[in-house]
Design an enzyme around this catalytic site. Structure first.
Site, mmCIF file in Angstrom:
data_model
loop_
_atom_site.group_PDB
_atom_site.id
_atom_site.type_symbol
_atom_site.label_atom_id
_atom_site.label_comp_id
_atom_site.label_asym_id
_atom_site.label_seq_id
_atom_site.Cartn_x
_atom_site.Cartn_y
_atom_site.Cartn_z
ATOM 1 N N HIS A 1 0.834 -1.187 0.136
ATOM 2 C CA HIS A 1 -0.081 0.073 0.015
ATOM 3 C C HIS A 1 0.793 1.315 -0.016
ATOM 4 O O HIS A 1 0.336 2.340 -0.625
ATOM 5 C CB HIS A 1 -1.088 -0.036 1.056
ATOM 6 N N ASN B 1 -4.305 -7.529 -6.650
ATOM 7 C CA ASN B 1 -3.161 -7.278 -5.703
ATOM 8 C C ASN B 1 -3.087 -8.364 -4.757
ATOM 9 O O ASN B 1 -2.263 -9.045 -4.491
ATOM 10 C CB ASN B 1 -3.081 -6.245 -5.083
ATOM 11 N N ASP B 2 -4.294 -8.538 -4.212
ATOM 12 C CA ASP B 2 -4.531 -9.809 -3.195
ATOM 13 C C ASP B 2 -4.864 -11.116 -4.030
ATOM 14 O O ASP B 2 -4.258 -12.232 -3.317
ATOM 15 C CB ASP B 2 -5.524 -9.604 -2.258
ATOM 16 N N ARG C 1 2.779 -9.935 -0.851
ATOM 17 C CA ARG C 1 2.940 -8.722 -1.819
ATOM 18 C C ARG C 1 3.929 -7.669 -1.705
ATOM 19 O O ARG C 1 4.258 -6.945 -2.389
ATOM 20 C CB ARG C 1 1.517 -8.152 -2.191
ATOM 21 N N CYS D 1 -9.943 -3.569 -10.031
ATOM 22 C CA CYS D 1 -9.361 -2.508 -9.295
ATOM 23 C C CYS D 1 -7.908 -2.694 -8.619
ATOM 24 O O CYS D 1 -7.372 -1.837 -7.920
ATOM 25 C CB CYS D 1 -10.187 -2.160 -8.205
ATOM 26 N N GLU E 1 -10.957 -11.336 -4.495
ATOM 27 C CA GLU E 1 -9.396 -11.383 -4.287
ATOM 28 C C GLU E 1 -8.965 -12.841 -3.391
ATOM 29 O O GLU E 1 -7.908 -12.655 -3.106
ATOM 30 C CB GLU E 1 -9.095 -9.753 -3.588
ATOM 31 N N ARG F 1 -15.372 0.939 -1.168
ATOM 32 C CA ARG F 1 -14.947 -0.191 -0.475
ATOM 33 C C ARG F 1 -15.066 -0.233 1.017
ATOM 34 O O ARG F 1 -14.436 0.651 1.793
ATOM 35 C CB ARG F 1 -13.560 -0.524 -1.051
ATOM 36 N N ARG G 1 -10.614 3.505 -1.228
ATOM 37 C CA ARG G 1 -10.144 2.816 -0.055
ATOM 38 C C ARG G 1 -10.406 3.398 1.148
ATOM 39 O O ARG G 1 -9.624 4.390 1.725
ATOM 40 C CB ARG G 1 -8.589 2.758 -0.176
HETATM 41 C C1 PEP Z 1 -6.477 -5.682 -4.500
HETATM 42 O O1 PEP Z 1 -6.285 -6.572 -3.405
HETATM 43 O O2 PEP Z 1 -6.212 -5.738 -5.490
HETATM 44 C C2 PEP Z 1 -7.233 -4.323 -4.138
HETATM 45 C C3 PEP Z 1 -7.524 -3.321 -4.841
HETATM 46 O O3 PEP Z 1 -7.305 -3.929 -2.639
HETATM 47 P P1 PEP Z 1 -6.093 -3.561 -1.907
HETATM 48 O O4 PEP Z 1 -4.904 -3.194 -2.720
HETATM 49 O O5 PEP Z 1 -6.382 -2.179 -1.219
HETATM 50 O O6 PEP Z 1 -5.733 -4.601 -0.908
HETATM 51 MG MG MG Z 2 -7.012 -6.281 -1.605
#
Ligand code: PEP
Ligand code: MG
Length: 587
Positions: free
Chosen positions: A190, A455-456, A466, A503, A432, A333, A297
């Site tokens: 993040h 991402n997750d 990650r 996303c 995710e 979210r 977020r």
């Molecule tokens: C993701 O996991 O792809 C996502 C958009 O949420 P975050 O990056 O806030 O975990």
């Molecule tokens: Mg996520």
């Protein structure tokens, strides 16, 4: 020259500012007999200075915060500073061993720590960290070293740190940080995501940069190539100045596409929206041509503050966002804490495996009071009919049903109180977690849309943290397992007639644009800065071409092969874009 992972593009040339998160190191230094009195005086002065600093902090906190818990912690530290054993043992050691005050103090602190370690009572054992913090403060005052904090930054600088939390990066929002470089980190941590949102060039995973740079060193951060140059030569300086000029020019050229649709040459329309962490970003995302907010977020509203935002405050923030955006929409979210977004209000016990622990929707269901508060705030702000609700980290139908049940109960409360809200508000699920992806057909029957959080999803699908630079090489968005998963989620959504967006950071990676178009995604939500490049690609191709490319990619057997193929195709078609973005550094 240091090579790391470029996580936020652009070039910054400036002066380094070292944010020191390390413990102060102390060397054993002997002193002469006639120096002992001076050394003891130096030690006592440092203790007095520490007291003054703590009193000042206490005063400031008492003025700003009503919650007395925070001042209590400072009182504990002040009491430790008054402790006669600490003072006596240190001065005795200076006299007896003829050593510097720093070294004597260090030895006393080690002795204290061993006593604490032997205590049975867990609460008392944990007070050890209070003694350590106080000792650290005295040591820093002895050395004349002021711990630097991002908040103190007054002039334009490039921040160098061992690691930065998303909360640290958040402070850069109002600060004068023109770039940053860290020893740790990964592309989708993040901290990296925040850097892109703030349009600050950044490089992470540099291993040891924080021990090689001093505050004030001239420095270049090239976030596009993942390079940091400390004390550049005149030649390097000129080269990067030219590169910076080209980068800015290219960005400006792309912005000319702002008001044009993301439409392929054969008329297929994709929706491009933006991810935000702060509502203040709305102006910037519209400047970059976003058609809405695809991911807000909301948890960032809770970070870096002594108390949680009340429903009223949340409602005002959300309502203002809705007003500013209308007729565009925003996907709200639900707070997603845990993982690398640790908030002291929620995470009372440290977890061994926070990424697999009590995070996101799990935490919301556990803290139903806060969940209800947030849902109520969102619903009350939904009167313009342009907000949507998105549940993070859903792992299956049961969790979705529980979350929806609470949402329905909050709706019923509002109805009973005759408070208006959008009765048709859409409810979506973030895909995710692998179990959600595998049961996407079941989830699709019970929600209005999907948003794929790559991402997750990639982290859990390939089993790599990650944010961990040691396994960053395995973070492969074009892994056949990832592509197949995305493909099946999209087809599950299509079969049920619900829309599906993405996303995660993959959505804004221009190298993946054709593949995602070929997979027939409906919407891509990304950091606003990526929108013009992605739009440029979409507007230059036919949908059929994208489908062919994707078809071929899916026939290959491993991530490296797919990357090579996609790199080649994209660089051939878009040499301008990928000479700037540097294809070989993407993955
Ligand atoms: C993701 O996991 O792809 C996502 C958009 O949420 P975050 O990056 O806030 O975990
Ligand atoms: Mg996520």
């Amino acid at each position: 020259m240091f090579k790391g992972i470029g996580v936020s593009p652009g070039i910054t040339i400036g002066s380094a500012f070292l944010v020191d998160r390390w413990k102060t190191r102390v060397e054993k230094t002997s002193i002469k007999k006639d120096e002992t009195a001076r050394e003891i005086a130096r030690f006592k002065q440092a203790v007095e200075l520490s007291k003054e600093q703590l009193c000042q902090i206490k005063e400031k906190i008492s003025r700003e915060i009503k919650d007395k818990t925070y001042t209590y912690i400072i009182d504990v530290h002040l009491l430790i500073l008054e402790d006669q054993t600490l003072i006596d043992e240190t001065t005795q050691l200076i006299k007896k061993e003829r050593v510097s005050a720093e070294w004597a103090l260090e030895q006393v602190l080690i002795h204290f720590a061993s006593i604490f370690d032997g205590i049975d009572d867990e609460y008392l054992r944990e007070r050890k960290s209070d003694v350590e913090h106080v000792g650290e403060r005295i040591k820093k005052n002895l050395i004349g070293h002021k711990p630097k904090s991002i908040e103190e930054i007054k002039s334009d600088v490039v921040v160098i740190a061992h690691d930065l939390t998303p909360a640290d990066t958040m402070l850069m929002h109002k600060g004068k940080v023109k770039g940053f470089a860290t020893d740790l980190g990964g592309r989708t941590s993040h901290t990296a995501i925040m850097a892109r949102s703030l349009e600050i060039p950044a490089v992470v995973a540099l291993n040891n940069i924080s021990s090689q740079v001093k505050t004030g060193d001239p420095i270049i951060v090239d976030g596009s190539e993942g390079v940091v140059i400390v004390k550049p030569s005149q030649k390097e300086f000129t080269k990067y100045l030219e590169k910076q000029r080209k980068f800015i020019y290219f960005e400006k050229e792309l912005l000319k596409l702002r008001d044009l649709p993301a439409e392929t040459l054969d008329g297929y329309l994709l929706e491009l929206s933006a991810n935000i962490e702060f509502p203040e970003e709305v102006h910037s995302i519209i400047e970059h041509g976003a058609e809405g907010v695809g991911l807000y977020r909301t948890e960032f509203l809770y970070l870096n503050r002594p108390t949680l935002p009340e429903e009223e405050e949340q409602q005002q923030v959300y309502k203002h966002l809705a007003e500013q955006l209308t007729p565009l929409t925003a996907v709200m979210r639900i707070m997603d804490f845990g993982g690398d977004k640790i908030d002291p209000h929620f995470n009372s016990e440290p977890e061994t495996n926070p990424v697999l622990g009590l995070r996101a929707i799990r935490l919301a269901l556990k803290r139903e009071d806060l969940f209800r508060q947030q849902l109520s705030a969102i619903l009350r702000a939904s009167i313009y009919k342009n907000l949507r609700i998105l549940f993070p980290l859903i792992s299956g139908v049961n969790e979705l049903r529980q979350a929806k049940q609470i949402l329905n109960s909050v709706k019923a409360d509002l109805r009973a109180k005759k408070i208006p809200f959008d009765e048709e508000i859409q409810v979506g699920v973030m895909i995710e977690v692998p179990s959600a992806a595998i049961t996407a057909d079941l989830l699709a029957k019970e929600c209005d849309f999907f948003s794929i959080g790559t991402n997750d999803l990639i982290q859990y699908c390939i089993a790599i943290d990650r944010g961990n630079q040691h396994v960053a090489y395995l973070y492969e968005p074009l892994h056949p397992a990832v592509l197949r998963t995305i493909k099946s989620v999209i087809s599950a959504a299509n079969n049920e007639g619900i829309w599906v967006g993405m996303c995660g950071e993959m959505a804004g990676d221009p190298m993946c644009t054709m593949i995602l178009l070929g997979l027939e995604i409906d919407e891509l939500s990304m950091n606003a800065v990526s929108i013009p490049t992605v739009k440029r690609i979409i507007r230059s191709i036919r949908r059929e071409e994208a489908a062919e490319l994707t078809y071929h990619a899916l026939s290959l057997t491993n991530a490296k092969e797919i990357e090579r193929f996609v790199n080649q195709e994209m660089s051939r078609r878009f040499p301008n874009i990928f000479s700037i973005v540097r294809a070989e550094d993407r993955f």
